[in-house]
Design a protein around this motif. Structure first.
Motif, PDB file in Angstrom:
ATOM      1  N   THR A 657      10.737   5.996 -13.231  1.00 36.66           N
ATOM      2  CA  THR A 657      11.170   6.520 -14.534  1.00 36.66           C
ATOM      3  C   THR A 657      12.518   7.220 -14.425  1.00 36.66           C
ATOM      4  O   THR A 657      13.401   7.036 -15.272  1.00 36.66           O
ATOM      5  CB  THR A 657      10.128   7.508 -15.092  1.00 36.66           C
ATOM      6  N   TYR A 690       0.246  12.606 -16.635  1.00 35.68           N
ATOM      7  CA  TYR A 690      -0.474  11.344 -16.836  1.00 35.68           C
ATOM      8  C   TYR A 690      -1.106  10.864 -15.530  1.00 35.68           C
ATOM      9  O   TYR A 690      -2.276  10.505 -15.477  1.00 35.68           O
ATOM     10  CB  TYR A 690       0.477  10.259 -17.358  1.00 35.68           C
ATOM     11  N   LEU A 724      -2.824   7.208 -23.201  1.00 33.08           N
ATOM     12  CA  LEU A 724      -2.091   6.327 -24.098  1.00 33.08           C
ATOM     13  C   LEU A 724      -1.772   7.025 -25.412  1.00 33.08           C
ATOM     14  O   LEU A 724      -0.641   6.975 -25.913  1.00 33.08           O
ATOM     15  CB  LEU A 724      -2.904   5.058 -24.360  1.00 33.08           C
ATOM     16  N   GLY A 727       0.985   9.818 -24.861  1.00 30.42           N
ATOM     17  CA  GLY A 727       2.329   9.285 -24.693  1.00 30.42           C
ATOM     18  C   GLY A 727       2.931   8.809 -25.999  1.00 30.42           C
ATOM     19  O   GLY A 727       4.078   9.123 -26.329  1.00 30.42           O
ATOM     20  N   VAL A 728       2.149   8.061 -26.773  1.00 32.80           N
ATOM     21  CA  VAL A 728       2.643   7.543 -28.054  1.00 32.80           C
ATOM     22  C   VAL A 728       2.864   8.681 -29.043  1.00 32.80           C
ATOM     23  O   VAL A 728       3.887   8.733 -29.739  1.00 32.80           O
ATOM     24  CB  VAL A 728       1.657   6.509 -28.626  1.00 32.80           C
ATOM     25  N   ALA A 731       5.928  10.711 -28.067  1.00 34.96           N
ATOM     26  CA  ALA A 731       7.150   9.920 -28.260  1.00 34.96           C
ATOM     27  C   ALA A 731       7.518   9.857 -29.738  1.00 34.96           C
ATOM     28  O   ALA A 731       8.698   9.982 -30.096  1.00 34.96           O
ATOM     29  CB  ALA A 731       6.949   8.518 -27.694  1.00 34.96           C
ATOM     30  N   THR A 753      11.966  10.503 -25.459  1.00 37.74           N
ATOM     31  CA  THR A 753      11.129   9.430 -25.994  1.00 37.74           C
ATOM     32  C   THR A 753      10.919   8.359 -24.932  1.00 37.74           C
ATOM     33  O   THR A 753       9.787   7.896 -24.700  1.00 37.74           O
ATOM     34  CB  THR A 753      11.778   8.799 -27.242  1.00 37.74           C
ATOM     35  N   LEU A 757       7.216   7.661 -23.005  1.00 35.74           N
ATOM     36  CA  LEU A 757       6.603   6.334 -23.074  1.00 35.74           C
ATOM     37  C   LEU A 757       6.542   5.678 -21.692  1.00 35.74           C
ATOM     38  O   LEU A 757       5.524   5.112 -21.303  1.00 35.74           O
ATOM     39  CB  LEU A 757       7.379   5.452 -24.043  1.00 35.74           C
ATOM     40  N   TRP A 758       7.667   5.770 -20.964  1.00 39.22           N
ATOM     41  CA  TRP A 758       7.689   5.071 -19.685  1.00 39.22           C
ATOM     42  C   TRP A 758       6.803   5.752 -18.646  1.00 39.22           C
ATOM     43  O   TRP A 758       6.185   5.073 -17.818  1.00 39.22           O
ATOM     44  CB  TRP A 758       9.121   4.936 -19.169  1.00 39.22           C
ATOM     45  N   MET A 760       4.045   7.302 -19.336  1.00 33.90           N
ATOM     46  CA  MET A 760       2.705   6.883 -19.728  1.00 33.90           C
ATOM     47  C   MET A 760       2.430   5.449 -19.280  1.00 33.90           C
ATOM     48  O   MET A 760       1.402   5.146 -18.668  1.00 33.90           O
ATOM     49  CB  MET A 760       2.557   7.031 -21.241  1.00 33.90           C
ATOM     50  N   PHE A 761       3.393   4.556 -19.563  1.00 32.03           N
ATOM     51  CA  PHE A 761       3.215   3.158 -19.191  1.00 32.03           C
ATOM     52  C   PHE A 761       3.167   3.000 -17.667  1.00 32.03           C
ATOM     53  O   PHE A 761       2.363   2.221 -17.134  1.00 32.03           O
ATOM     54  CB  PHE A 761       4.352   2.320 -19.770  1.00 32.03           C
TER      55      PHE A 761
END
Length: 786
Positions: A657, A690, A724, A727-728, A731, A753, A757-758, A760-761
């Protein structure tokens, strides 16, 4: 119930849940005090907090502050004649009134105020009888056509064209030096710090608004550090609006996620309590909110929501097995307190590493963020489960949680394939390619500002438009690098000194990015030429000391009282990082070769010198800070999981990240500077949450004997949906910053943002793939059975 949930209650759990009323009362009392303190928090900053006081450039600048008249914290007010030029009675009268009005604004260093109306602004000419001169605006000025014509002649002979007077004669400048603190006449002369927001408002109300309304033919442009900071503070007050929008979005998404109004409200309330506590502690410890730390409350809110969602999710899952809300809250506390505590401590330690950067605003941001994380431990890890133990979770939410626990989720089953033996190697290869690509493109990342004007503000902001006007209409820009020339007393006028200054001026004037250079040499050469009938061949330095002494007599402000320090002013095209690096490198090369006993060239003062010092500190600190963040977070994970493999599973997605974040900054044209550097540490600190939550639950299932893919599926069914959602949710909340009028807030919004997101992903996608190669489930099962 899992084996972890069946463990006996710890001392801390018994202390908290056996004394729930006392916990509530204690939090109410703390809240009452800190709410009162938070209500008194005001935006504040200072010039010295924004600069690296430990850098040699800054230390030398402060050491010789009294020798550098009007070269520190100044504001420039350009008064433009919309129609015609400055040589009109109406314009000159308006300029006089503005000059007098500015003179009496608190915080102005009145002794250094300079405009065409200042007695120190003089003209000089050579006549048959020798030199003659006087004030640009003489005592006999009365606004008549004859006096205006005399004024025009005096301006032409003053050498102020391109400096105080526009090249096209349609505007002139008032130079306004400022004091960091000044005697307050309302409080018996007690020294009070300059209030940048108030000062900026006074410039708008008493100068711009008043005189543009009074004389439609006048347009006023204002630039300078104080004006920029004032505009930043005004713009950042819009953070309150974005904060309210983020709260609304978060609450709606929490309702959708929890299906329970009570628990959604409890999460938002406890998180807001954490924000208020953080602000109250700032005030109690004597801090305020500056333009950069005003974003910290939102970060505290983001972190609090993240942990609150995990708590509510854990309590909802536990409610399917518990007999009452108290038992469910205790079970969730037992399972999630340690992972949550580790995540928060990792956040705090990551933020503390910002203290390594010797810039006051960044250090205060680090302190504020660390205090915010500390109070979340009390509010979201302790107060929230205690509140839920009283109010419980709705039956509908418990029912949904029970159904989710037993049904097969197609989405989570699909995502669990990231742990599949075939998919995991592909994920790792993609991550390596992304890492290499990010490192390669991230080499384009620059240190410092990449644009003219104030990059913290939008290009079409009033400040940047004013700055553009000054750049276009004056020969001397607002970006000034000052090199101090130090000698023995009365030594600044010797031929040896002036000759060296002349050589340095010539070197820098032939450096790309430099407009011009001015020093006492400039005056000396002009005066010597004038004393020799204006012949160009005499425009040089004389080796006769008496001639030199006479020639610098008119160089007011270009040497100090005992002629031991003389500034060399280098006017730059802009303060972009590459311009500053190029000019500073040339200056340092010259200094290295020419400094000797009795003659010392010293970098640096002026706003460009401060920018150069700041860029150096950030360049030196960036890698150190990043390594310290990862070392601190890694150590916390290692202590918690007692496994290098587990620590790598949590940390490597964060590294990816950071690398991709640097590449994104390079692509978006965002430089690493005071406003953006903290985002790197903040992104790592928040992102580690996370990974810690996912791995701690994954390890629990692996210890129960499940295969990696099945254990990851169960992890996703419980913790994964909370990760999930968090994170969303975060963001979406921080993405609102992108629409801010303040560009650096929009830049931070974009970066955060991406990082939310990244991270979390990365935790959902890359962590299980790494676990496939690094974790030995059989070893974990053996440890659990032992």
């Amino acid at each position: 119930m899992s084996k972890h949930q069946q463990k006996p209650a710890s001392f801390l759990e018994r202390l908290i849940f056996n004394n729930r009323p006392a916990v509530i009362v204690l939090c109410v009392l703390i809240s009452a005090f800190l709410f009162y303190q938070a209500a008194q928090v005001r935006p504040q900053t200072s010039f010295e907090k924004m600069i690296p006081l430990g850098h040699p450039y800054i230390q030398k600048m402060l050491e010789h502050r009294n020798d550098l008249a009007n070269l520190g914290n100044t504001v420039r007010i350009s008064v433009e004649a919309v129609d015609g030029d400055i040589f009109s009675k109406e314009y000159m009268e308006t300029l006089r009134q503005i000059n007098d009005e500015v003179f009496y604004i608190p915080g102005v260093d009145r002794s250094g105020l300079k405009s065409l109306w200042s007695p120190s602004v003089r003209w000089t000419e050579v006549t048959e009888q020798g030199f003659s001169g006087g004030e640009v605006i003489p005592q006999t000025y009365d606004g008549s056509p004859a006096s205006l014509e005399e004024l025009r002649d005096n301006v032409l002979k003053s050498g102020q064209i391109g400096r105080l007077v526009g090249n096209n004669f349609k505007s002139s400048i008032i130079d306004v030096p400022l004091l960091e603190s000044y005697p307050d006449p309302k409080d018996q002369g007690k020294l009070v710090p300059l209030d940048y927001q108030k000062f900026s408002h006074e410039l708008e109300e008493k100068i711009r608004d008043k005189y543009q309304a009074q004389n439609p033919n006048v347009k006023i442009h204002i630039i300078g550090f104080a004006k920029k900071v004032g505009d930043l503070i005004d713009g950042l007050l819009g953070v309150a609006l974005f904060f309210a929008v983020a709260i609304g979005i978060t609450f709606v998404l929490l309702l959708w996620f929890t299906r329970c109004f009570k628990s959604a409200l409890a999460v938002v309330c406890t998180t807001l309590i954490a924000v208020i506590w953080q602000l109250g502690l700032l005030k109690t410890l004597g801090f305020g909110l500056d333009p950069y730390s005003m974003l910290v409350p939102f970060l505290v809110f983001a972190i609090g929501i993240s942990h609150g969602v995990q708590k509510i999710n854990g309590i909802a899952i536990a409610s399917g097995e518990a007999t009452d809300s108290l038992s469910a809250a205790r079970m969730a506390f037992r399972q999630l307190f340690i992972p949550g505590l580790v995540a928060l401590l990792s956040d705090a330690v990551g933020f503390v590493t910002l203290l390594l950067i010797d810039i006051g605003v960044i250090r205060e941001l680090a302190i504020g963020a660390s205090m915010g994380v500390a109070v979340i431990i009390l509010t979201n890890l302790i107060l929230l489960p205690v509140m839920i133990s009283y109010i419980g979770i709705s039956k509908k939410a418990v029912k949904i949680s029970r159904e989710d626990a037993v049904r097969d989720h197609p989405f989570w089953r699909l995502i669990s394939n990231f742990a599949h033996p075939v998919v995991a190697p592909v994920s790792v290869v993609i991550a390596i390619v992304a890492l290499v690509g990010g490192v390669w493109y991230g080499q384009n990342l620059k240190i410092g500002d990449l644009d003219q004007g104030a990059p913290e503000l939008r290009p079409d902001s009033r400040y940047n438009l004013d700055n553009d006007f000054v750049i276009r209409n004056y020969s001397t820009s607002s970006d000034v690098l000052v090199i101090m020339v130090k000698t023995a007393a009365e030594g600044c006028s010797t031929y040896q000194t002036l000759s060296a200054m002349d050589q340095l001026s010539w070197t820098l004037e032939n450096t790309p990015g430099v407009q011009s250079a001015i020093s006492m040499v400039t005056v000396s050469r002009q005066v010597i030429k004038g004393m020799n009938e204006g012949s160009l061949k005499w425009e040089t330095l004389s080796r006769n000391q008496d001639v030199l002494n006479n020639s610098i007599a008119r160089a007011d402000g270009l040497y100090n009282a005992d002629c031991s320090v003389a500034p060399l002013l280098v006017f730059l095209n802009d303060h972009k990082a590459e311009t500053l690096s190029r000019v500073v490198a040339e200056a340092e090369s010259f200094i290295k070769e020419n400094n000797k006993e009795g003659l010392e060239f010293i970098l640096a003062a002026g706003n460009a010198g401060i920018e150069a010092a700041t860029n150096e500190v950030i360049d030196q600190s960036e890698t150190t800070m990043l390594l310290a963040v990862y070392a601190a977070v890694g150590l916390m994970c290692l202590i918690t999981f007692r496994s290098i493999a587990a620590t790598l599973c949590v940390m490597l997605p964060l590294v990816l990240t950071s690398v991709l974040g640097n590449a994104l900054m390079a692509y978006m044209g965002i430089g690493v500077k005071v406003a953006t550097l903290p985002v790197i540490a903040l992104g790592v600190g928040i992102g580690v949450d996370y990974g810690i939550y996912i791995y701690s639950r994954l390890e629990t299932y692996l210890r129960q004997g499940l295969s990696l893919q099945e254990a990851y599926f169960e992890t996703l069914k419980s913790t994964g949906k909370a990760v999930l959602f968090t994170g969303v949710c975060l963001a979406i909340g921080v993405a609102t910053w992108i629409f801010s009028a303040i560009k650096f807030q929009a830049d931070m919004g974009l970066m955060l943002t991406f990082m939310f997101l990244w991270n979390m992903f990365g935790a959902i996608w890359l962590l299980p793939a790494l676990a496939r190669f690094l974790i030995n489930p059989e070893k974990l099962r053996n440890k659990a059975s032992a």
